[in-house]
Design a protein around this motif. Structure first.
Motif, mmCIF file in Angstrom:
data_model
loop_
_atom_site.group_PDB
_atom_site.id
_atom_site.type_symbol
_atom_site.label_atom_id
_atom_site.label_comp_id
_atom_site.label_asym_id
_atom_site.label_seq_id
_atom_site.Cartn_x
_atom_site.Cartn_y
_atom_site.Cartn_z
ATOM 1 N N HIS A 107 -65.956 -61.901 -8.461
ATOM 2 C CA HIS A 107 -65.669 -63.335 -8.518
ATOM 3 C C HIS A 107 -66.968 -64.146 -8.394
ATOM 4 O O HIS A 107 -67.207 -65.084 -9.151
ATOM 5 C CB HIS A 107 -64.664 -63.711 -7.420
ATOM 6 C CG HIS A 107 -64.104 -65.064 -7.588
ATOM 7 N ND1 HIS A 107 -62.797 -65.371 -7.321
ATOM 8 C CD2 HIS A 107 -64.681 -66.218 -8.016
ATOM 9 C CE1 HIS A 107 -62.609 -66.645 -7.579
ATOM 10 N NE2 HIS A 107 -63.730 -67.181 -7.988
ATOM 11 N N HIS A 111 -69.129 -66.862 -11.086
ATOM 12 C CA HIS A 111 -69.794 -68.144 -10.819
ATOM 13 C C HIS A 111 -71.217 -68.120 -11.372
ATOM 14 O O HIS A 111 -71.673 -69.099 -11.973
ATOM 15 C CB HIS A 111 -69.828 -68.437 -9.316
ATOM 16 C CG HIS A 111 -68.515 -68.905 -8.751
ATOM 17 N ND1 HIS A 111 -68.312 -70.196 -8.314
ATOM 18 C CD2 HIS A 111 -67.348 -68.267 -8.563
ATOM 19 C CE1 HIS A 111 -67.065 -70.312 -7.859
ATOM 20 N NE2 HIS A 111 -66.454 -69.150 -8.005
ATOM 21 N N CYS A 208 -63.317 -74.180 -5.992
ATOM 22 C CA CYS A 208 -62.713 -72.861 -6.180
ATOM 23 C C CYS A 208 -62.006 -72.454 -4.896
ATOM 24 O O CYS A 208 -62.519 -72.675 -3.810
ATOM 25 C CB CYS A 208 -63.780 -71.828 -6.542
ATOM 26 S SG CYS A 208 -63.093 -70.193 -6.848
ATOM 27 N N HIS A 212 -65.292 -64.915 -2.166
ATOM 28 C CA HIS A 212 -66.593 -64.561 -2.737
ATOM 29 C C HIS A 212 -67.438 -63.865 -1.682
ATOM 30 O O HIS A 212 -67.229 -64.094 -0.494
ATOM 31 C CB HIS A 212 -67.353 -65.824 -3.175
ATOM 32 C CG HIS A 212 -66.507 -66.816 -3.904
ATOM 33 N ND1 HIS A 212 -65.671 -67.683 -3.244
ATOM 34 C CD2 HIS A 212 -66.346 -67.062 -5.216
ATOM 35 C CE1 HIS A 212 -65.024 -68.423 -4.143
ATOM 36 N NE2 HIS A 212 -65.407 -68.064 -5.351
#
Ligand code: ZN
Length: 247
Positions: A107, A111, A208, A212
């Motif tokens: 994830h 980004h 978001c 992460h």
């Protein structure tokens, strides 16, 4: 009745175990707890798997985690033929951390891809071994090698990744923060969760709700496996773990 589950993973994505109380069992056997470390499928990130352990030591395997009628209600979906916990009883939660950590690395890598390829995002899907991000981008002559080099530069710099909460008004004043073309962050809840990369968010920040890793270095080696053309203006990038295979 809609329940509001306290989402512990939002504040600490590294929680692998916790205790909670069973609040409800829905008509399809889904288990609702007062609090959870299980991420529920959304924003392109799949929900967690793991176990709930009852006081007698018996375990309920959780095959999926989804949201209910609202995003605040988190439903733990048991695998077939699992024991059913009693409402009001305490359970010990454990997520499949190996899988979740792969998803957190992937994830975060997605980004970074939006930093290297600064185009509007039209879709994304994270998985343990292959993730994709779709961009509304003309053929700008990217190569897998160039994009991989850009990603790995950010990984090697080991930038911090952290959460910052902003108000609806702050988001309205900075429309450039939203990179997704079709998905808008939910407004009206008072606070929007920004995922920031780099000291003072110098590398990136975007709304978001996912999980992460805490630094870009923790993503470790990744590469672009494929760049696919999906329509005239759409490019699909696939991220994979490990070094780029030698052709
Ligand atoms: Zn994210």
């Amino acid at each position: 009745m809609v329940h509001k589950t306290e989402a512990l993973f939002r504040d600490d994505a590294y929680l692998t175990a916790a205790e909670a109380t069973v609040v409800a069992i829905n008509e399809r056997g889904g288990i609702i707890l007062d609090r959870t470390i299980f991420y529920a499928t959304s924003g392109g990130q799949p929900g967690d798997t793991g176990t709930l352990e009852r006081a007698d030591g018996s375990r309920i395997a959780i095959a999926a985690t989804i949201t209910g009628e609202t995003k605040d209600e988190i439903i733990h979906v048991p695998a077939p033929e699992q024991p059913v916990p009693e409402i009001g009883k305490r359970v010990k939660l454990a997520i499949d951390w190996e899988r979740r950590h792969l998803l957190m690395r992937m994830h975060a890598a997605c980004h970074l891809l939006t930093v290297v390829c600064p185009f509007p995002i039209t879709g994304a899907a994270v998985s343990e071994d292959d993730s994709r991000v779709d961009f509304d981008a003309p053929d700008a002559g990217f190569t897998k090698e160039d994009v991989t080099a850009g990603l790995m530069k950010l990984v090697r710099a080991d930038h911090p990744i952290f959460i910052r909460l902003i108000t609806d008004e702050e988001l309205a004043a900075n429309p450039g923060l939203v990179k997704s073309k079709n998905v808008r962050p939910p407004l009206g809840t008072g606070k929007i969760r920004l995922v920031c990369i780099g000291d003072n968010a110098s590398v990136d920040s975007q709304p978001c709700g996912g999980t992460h890793v805490k630094s870009t270095g923790e993503i470790s080696e990744i590469h672009i496996g494929k760049i696919e053309k999906k329509g005239r203006e759409n490019r699909r990038f696939r991220i994979r773990f490990g070094p780029m295979p030698v052709a």
